[in-house]
Design an enzyme around this catalytic site. Structure first.
Site, PDB file in Angstrom:
ATOM      1  N   THR A   1       0.855  -1.197   0.000  1.00  0.00           N
ATOM      2  CA  THR A   1       0.000   0.000   0.000  1.00  0.00           C
ATOM      3  C   THR A   1       0.888   1.243   0.000  1.00  0.00           C
ATOM      4  OG1 THR A   1      -1.847  -1.053   1.113  1.00  0.00           O
ATOM      5  CG2 THR A   1      -1.579   1.318   1.505  1.00  0.00           C
TER       6      THR A   1
ATOM      7  N   GLY B   1      -5.854  -3.704   7.629  1.00  0.00           N
ATOM      8  CA  GLY B   1      -6.889  -2.685   7.520  1.00  0.00           C
ATOM      9  C   GLY B   1      -8.023  -2.787   8.512  1.00  0.00           C
TER      10      GLY B   1
ATOM     11  N   ARG C   1     -14.952  -6.471  -0.079  1.00  0.00           N
ATOM     12  CA  ARG C   1     -14.153  -5.989   1.066  1.00  0.00           C
ATOM     13  C   ARG C   1     -13.458  -4.658   0.713  1.00  0.00           C
ATOM     14  NH1 ARG C   1      -8.545  -4.593   2.476  1.00  0.00           N
ATOM     15  NH2 ARG C   1      -8.277  -5.103   4.662  1.00  0.00           N
TER      16      ARG C   1
ATOM     17  N   GLY D   1     -10.885  -1.853   2.659  1.00  0.00           N
ATOM     18  CA  GLY D   1     -10.034  -1.730   3.847  1.00  0.00           C
ATOM     19  C   GLY D   1     -10.085  -0.357   4.474  1.00  0.00           C
ATOM     20  N   ASP D   2      -9.063  -0.064   5.229  1.00  0.00           N
ATOM     21  CA  ASP D   2      -9.007   1.194   5.978  1.00  0.00           C
ATOM     22  C   ASP D   2      -8.621   2.397   5.131  1.00  0.00           C
ATOM     23  OD1 ASP D   2      -6.496  -0.190   5.710  1.00  0.00           O
ATOM     24  OD2 ASP D   2      -5.607   1.345   6.982  1.00  0.00           O
TER      25      ASP D   2
ATOM     26  N   THR E   1      -0.463   2.094   6.889  1.00  0.00           N
ATOM     27  CA  THR E   1      -0.450   0.834   6.134  1.00  0.00           C
ATOM     28  C   THR E   1      -0.436  -0.318   7.115  1.00  0.00           C
ATOM     29  OG1 THR E   1       0.793  -0.555   4.603  1.00  0.00           O
ATOM     30  CG2 THR E   1       2.077   1.006   5.919  1.00  0.00           C
ATOM     31  N   GLY E   2      -1.153  -1.362   6.787  1.00  0.00           N
ATOM     32  CA  GLY E   2      -1.181  -2.509   7.689  1.00  0.00           C
ATOM     33  C   GLY E   2      -2.507  -3.242   7.588  1.00  0.00           C
TER      34      GLY E   2
END
Ligand code: ASP
Length: 357
Positions: free
Chosen positions: A222, A276, A250, A252-253, A273-274
């Site tokens: 990301t 989410g 889906r 994500g964050d 980043t990670g």
């Protein structure tokens, strides 16, 4: 807007709120006794500058080749150069973060734009967001396909609509009205991501477990940027293909304002980043800004408390990059590595990969 509290480390103001907040600040700092990987560098009153990331995860020298490392450094330098040039020429933080993210979206190395991971169905569904710290305007898109630079579509949503967040076909149709650049699905095909999908699907079949848990390499790559411009305005942007083998729409964050992306001139601009789902549940980007606003924590303390405190306590992996209104920066992760870089006014660009770099 935060009402009275100091927002940068060297603020000359000590408000009543910040004095009352000392106990909370101490708690926030105690959450992070052994923070690792925090890199508060430069930023000693930098007039302008930017920080970028290209994803956090299990990035170790053992998983790398020197050639690959060099490619990542080169791509990060290119992104920094584009963003920095914008700022140097007096451009806005918004334009700078967009320019930096576009470079990384166009690179097959990162899980965003061209190098996006595949969904379980073999498609590429992209998420992106951008936020202006001066006005708190924001734009975000989720699950879009065929858009070369999702960050540009997010900017169109911010600039041209009264809305913040658009998803799927609706977002694509809206972007078409503003001539957003579209590409064929082959544009997003990269052998590496395709093989990652096959491995993920095989693992799923063997274990009958849907890929709901972040595994090494599933989301790696990301991209994001946060910048401070010559006018003292902050902005942040983030872009991703999400998680390999994701399904059921889906998102994500990254495009969730406050989770993966946030900017407020009163505190900081931040891109994360990670994993989410954890970043959404913990509203990570906003939490970091809020800790600064409510407790007077500086950007490094606030980021560390969340990345190395809150997230680690939940076994959630990831990292964040941020810059505050005083040009102080932090690039921090609780993973072995995070592709990252920064360039502050008058300084050389710096790029790094491993936590200890
Ligand atoms: N946060 C992204 C997501 O969950 C993935 C990543 O940052 O690697 O979609």
């Amino acid at each position: 807007m935060w009402p009275t509290v100091p927002c940068v480390r060297r603020s000359p103001f000590v408000s009543v709120a910040s004095v009352l907040a000392v106990p909370f600040l101490l708690v926030a700092c105690q959450e992070d006794p052994e923070a690792q990987g925090a890199v508060p560098e430069g930023g000693d009153g930098a007039e302008y500058g930017l920080v970028i990331h290209g994803g956090a995860g299990t990035i170790t020298p053992e998983n790398m080749t020197p050639e690959r490392e060099a490619e990542y450094h080169e791509a990060l330098e290119e992104a920094l150069a584009e963003g920095y040039r914008t700022l140097e020429e007096g451009g806005s933080a918004l334009d700078a973060v967009s320019a930096a993210v576009v470079v990384m979206e166009d690179s097959p190395l990162f899980n965003a734009g061209r190098g996006a991971v595949f969904t379980a169905e073999g498609t590429n569904e992209l998420d992106a967001a951008i936020m202006d710290g001066e006005s708190l305007n924001a734009g975000a898109v989720g699950g879009v396909t065929g858009i070369r630079n999702p960050v540009e579509l997010a900017r169109i949503v911010m600039d041209e609509s009264p809305h913040v967040f658009m998803v799927g076909e609706g977002a694509e149709t809206f972007g078409r009205q503003y001539a957003v650049e579209e590409v064929d699905e082959e544009y997003f095909f990269t052998e590496e991501r395709w093989e990652a999908l096959q491995r993920a699907l095989e693992a799923e079949e063997e274990t009958s477990v849907a890929p709901t848990v972040l595994e090494d390499g599933k989301t790696l790559g990301t991209v994001g940027a946060a910048a401070l411009d010559r006018n003292g305005n902050l902005a942040a942007a983030t872009s991703t293909g999400g998680m390999t083998a994701k399904r059921f729409g889906r998102i994500g964050d990254v495009p969730v304002i406050g989770a993966g992306t946030y900017a407020n001139n009163e505190t900081c601009a931040i891109s994360t980043t990670g994993h989410g789902e954890f970043f959404i549940r913990n509203v990570v980007a906003y939490d970091i800004c809020a800790r600064m606003g409510y407790t007077g924590a500086d950007v490094e303390e606030a980021a560390d408390a969340v990345i190395h405190g809150v997230l680690v306590d939940q076994d959630a992996s990831g990292g964040a990059i941020a810059i505050d209104g005083g040009g102080n920066i932090v690039l921090t992760m609780n993973t072995p590595g995070m592709y990252r870089g920064h360039r502050l006014a008058g300084e050389d660009p710096v790029t790094a990969i491993y936590q200890d770099d």
